[in-house]
Write an enzyme that holds these catalytic residues in place. Structure first.
Site, mmCIF file in Angstrom:
data_model
loop_
_atom_site.group_PDB
_atom_site.id
_atom_site.type_symbol
_atom_site.label_atom_id
_atom_site.label_comp_id
_atom_site.label_asym_id
_atom_site.label_seq_id
_atom_site.Cartn_x
_atom_site.Cartn_y
_atom_site.Cartn_z
ATOM 1 N N ASP A 60 0.853 -1.185 0.000
ATOM 2 C CA ASP A 60 0.000 0.000 0.000
ATOM 3 C C ASP A 60 0.892 1.239 0.000
ATOM 4 O OD1 ASP A 60 -2.380 1.456 0.333
ATOM 5 O OD2 ASP A 60 -1.932 1.676 2.449
ATOM 6 N N THR A 93 -3.108 5.222 -3.955
ATOM 7 C CA THR A 93 -2.055 6.032 -3.331
ATOM 8 C C THR A 93 -0.744 5.915 -4.104
ATOM 9 O OG1 THR A 93 -1.809 4.152 -1.854
ATOM 10 C CG2 THR A 93 -2.943 6.052 -1.014
ATOM 11 N N THR A 94 -0.486 4.719 -4.650
ATOM 12 C CA THR A 94 0.768 4.547 -5.388
ATOM 13 C C THR A 94 0.730 5.353 -6.681
ATOM 14 O OG1 THR A 94 0.671 2.298 -4.556
ATOM 15 C CG2 THR A 94 2.396 2.781 -6.103
ATOM 16 N N ASP A 397 -8.723 -0.671 1.790
ATOM 17 C CA ASP A 397 -8.753 -0.031 0.468
ATOM 18 C C ASP A 397 -10.006 -0.440 -0.301
ATOM 19 O OD1 ASP A 397 -6.411 1.060 1.117
ATOM 20 O OD2 ASP A 397 -5.242 0.288 -0.551
#
Length: 545
Positions: A60, A93-94, A397
């Site tokens: 994550d 998020t990445t 997520d």
């Protein structure tokens, strides 16, 4: 005289101009390279060991960046960016970090070619607005009256890069059921899905597939005493936030006693005060008492006699959720306006039953059939701590993604489809502009392609060829009217081909994509505007004082 005015004496070192930009861009590239390989369904995991030797294994982006202690001020912006994306959307998020770093790199090249940062910034802003508009007009698919299938596909897409991707069918069903069961309507009549109402409990043992959904809120503590009943039904729940121990004198209170017999009375009275409090609770009809602090052994016997369940040392957070779900009020003190001690029965919450069950090796208190909102718990099983923690992050997520899909009702195809479509569209748009922004927009368009490229590279496929094919499809989709359906073509990373991802069920909520583009652009602009960095040196003389 004029010379000293030119270079004011700064107690520190100052860098300005291109040096700072290059430094900032390098720092951001470094951060982005760390998370780059964890993007996509075939992304790899990172193992982080902190200063006391705790190990975290995760995929994550936000977690990875939170664990890295980043010193560089510009790279810190990216870390905050990932946390913002985690809060707002929950997933992606990445990608947001990778896009932001790529935009910066391109902008830096433009500045080197003598284009003023202000032109680049206005170009980026324009490109961002146009992209969001284009997504909302052309690329989204309305998921009317969402059935379960699109939701499950969204959940699976979000899990595909995580540890549990092998059991994604199983977990996607769990996630969708959990989110649907906390559905509620707020005062304004909007339908909301509060993710916080879903409690995730981790228990060792068995395999990941033995995880299940429990209807009811689970507290990870047992009953305070063995003599208490195992189940109470119907339950009236009191939520307290103070000690039910022998009332001791406050610090600094002195009592001077002449007669030693009085001492015994003082002790007796101390014990009786707690007893009176407990009797007030029980008289109000409470048969389940939860407190965040401790309960004395002496006080426990009164609960045992009354046949009530008492639970001590409940986490504050759990307490708030239980209070919300059962309609109870968290009581911090019994004192009322008159200085007496009373307990109002209206503060009690109600539930159908409260039971204690054994899950793995722990006793767990389950609160079932809560009055106001339905609370559910996901019980995760797994081999070891690292796996459980990573499962929890993956599920968090997915829960967020399903919630966003339900609330926004629009989805887009995943697997690099949106980015390629935007890239083709923006390049075309750039050629129609005669202003300085043209170059910036063209670079923005190129930068978006980093997502399909990284996806392909991580899957050990030939990125150049795949991305070229993908762009050809999207170009056809945007120029020929009868080939509109090509606009949802994305990468199939397992077989290394191009396919229609909408039909293949690789989808994500449109708002996730829009936010990624907005946040990444904003972050890139913030760092791009910096052209001077002054690091102050700590003053030595102050330290000696």
């Amino acid at each position: 005289m004029s010379i000293s005015a030119q270079n004011p004496d700064i107690s520190g070192d100052r860098q300005s101009g291109q040096d700072v930009r290059t430094q900032n861009v390098m720092a951001c590239q470094a951060v982005s390279n760390i998370v780059k390989t964890s993007l996509g369904p075939v992304g790899l995991d990172k193992m982080l060991v902190d200063d006391i030797g705790d190990v975290t294994i995760t995929n994550d982006g936000a977690t990875i960046l939170r664990m890295l202690e980043v010193e560089h001020p510009a790279a810190k912006v990216l870390v905050e960016l990932a946390e913002l994306q985690d809060r707002e959307v929950g997933d992606g998020t990445t990608s947001v970090v990778i896009v932001a770093a790529e935009l910066l790199k391109r902008a830096n090249d433009l500045v080197r070619n003598k284009i003023h940062p202000t032109s680049i910034i206005s170009g980026y802003r324009l490109a961002m607005r146009e992209s969001c508009k284009y997504i909302e007009e052309k690329l989204v698919t309305k998921v009317e009256k969402l059935g379960k299938a699109p939701l499950i596909n969204c959940a699976k897409t979000s899990m595909s890069s995580k540890l549990i991707s092998g059991d994604s069918d199983f977990f996607a069903n769990l996630v969708v059921e959990a989110v649907l069961s906390v559905k509620m309507t707020n005062q304004r009549g909007e339908i909301k899905y509060p993710i916080k109402g879903i409690n995730i409990l981790k228990a060792h043992g068995q395999s990941a597939r033995d995880s299940y959904l429990l209807n009811g809120y689970a507290l990870n503590t047992g009953r305070a005493a063995q003599g208490m009943p195992l189940r109470v039904s119907p339950a009236k729940i009191a939520c307290l936030d103070f000690n039910l121990q022998k009332t001791k004198m406050q610090l600094g209170v002195q009592v001077v006693v002449n007669d030693p017999r009085e001492l015994e009375k003082i002790r007796q009275r101390e014990a009786d005060m707690t007893k009176e409090r407990i009797e007030k609770l029980l008289k109000a009809g409470a048969n389940v008492i939860l407190t965040t602090k401790g309960i004395d052994d002496m006080a426990l016997k009164y609960f045992v006699e009354a046949g009530a369940i008492a639970v001590r040392r409940v986490r504050k957070e759990d307490m708030r959720h239980v209070a919300k779900a059962t309609g109870a009020t968290l009581v911090t003190t019994f004192a009322d306006m008159e200085g007496e001690e009373t307990f109002d029965p209206a503060h009690l919450g109600s539930a159908d039953e409260v039971v204690e069950e054994r899950i793995a090796d722990d006793d767990v208190i389950l609160i079932k059939g809560t009055k106001t909102s339905s609370a559910v718990s996901l019980i995760l099983r797994g081999a070891n701590d690292y796996m459980l923690d990573e499962m929890e992050r993956a599920l968090h997520d997915s829960l967020c993604i399903v919630k966003r899909t339900l609330e926004s009702n629009t989805v887009v195809a995943g697997g690099g489809a949106v980015e390629s479509a935007l890239s083709v569209y923006l390049e075309h748009l750039a050629t129609t502009l005669g202003s300085r922004e043209q170059l910036a927009i063209a670079e923005f368009a190129d930068a978006l392609l980093i997502i399909p490229k990284v996806l392909a590279v991580n899957a050990a496929k030939d990125a150049t060829e795949l991305v070229a094919k993908l762009r050809a499809y999207h170009h056809t989709a945007q120029t020929k009217a009868d080939k509109k359906h090509y606009s949802s073509m994305g990468l199939d990373l397992v077989n290394g081909t191009i396919r229609n991802n909408l039909e293949a069920g690789v989808i994500e909520p449109a708002m996730s994509k829009v936010k990624i583009i907005q946040f990444a652009t904003e972050a890139a602009i913030t760092i791009l505007r910096i052209d001077d960095m002054i690091k102050l040196v700590k003053d030595e003389s102050q330290g000696e004082e």
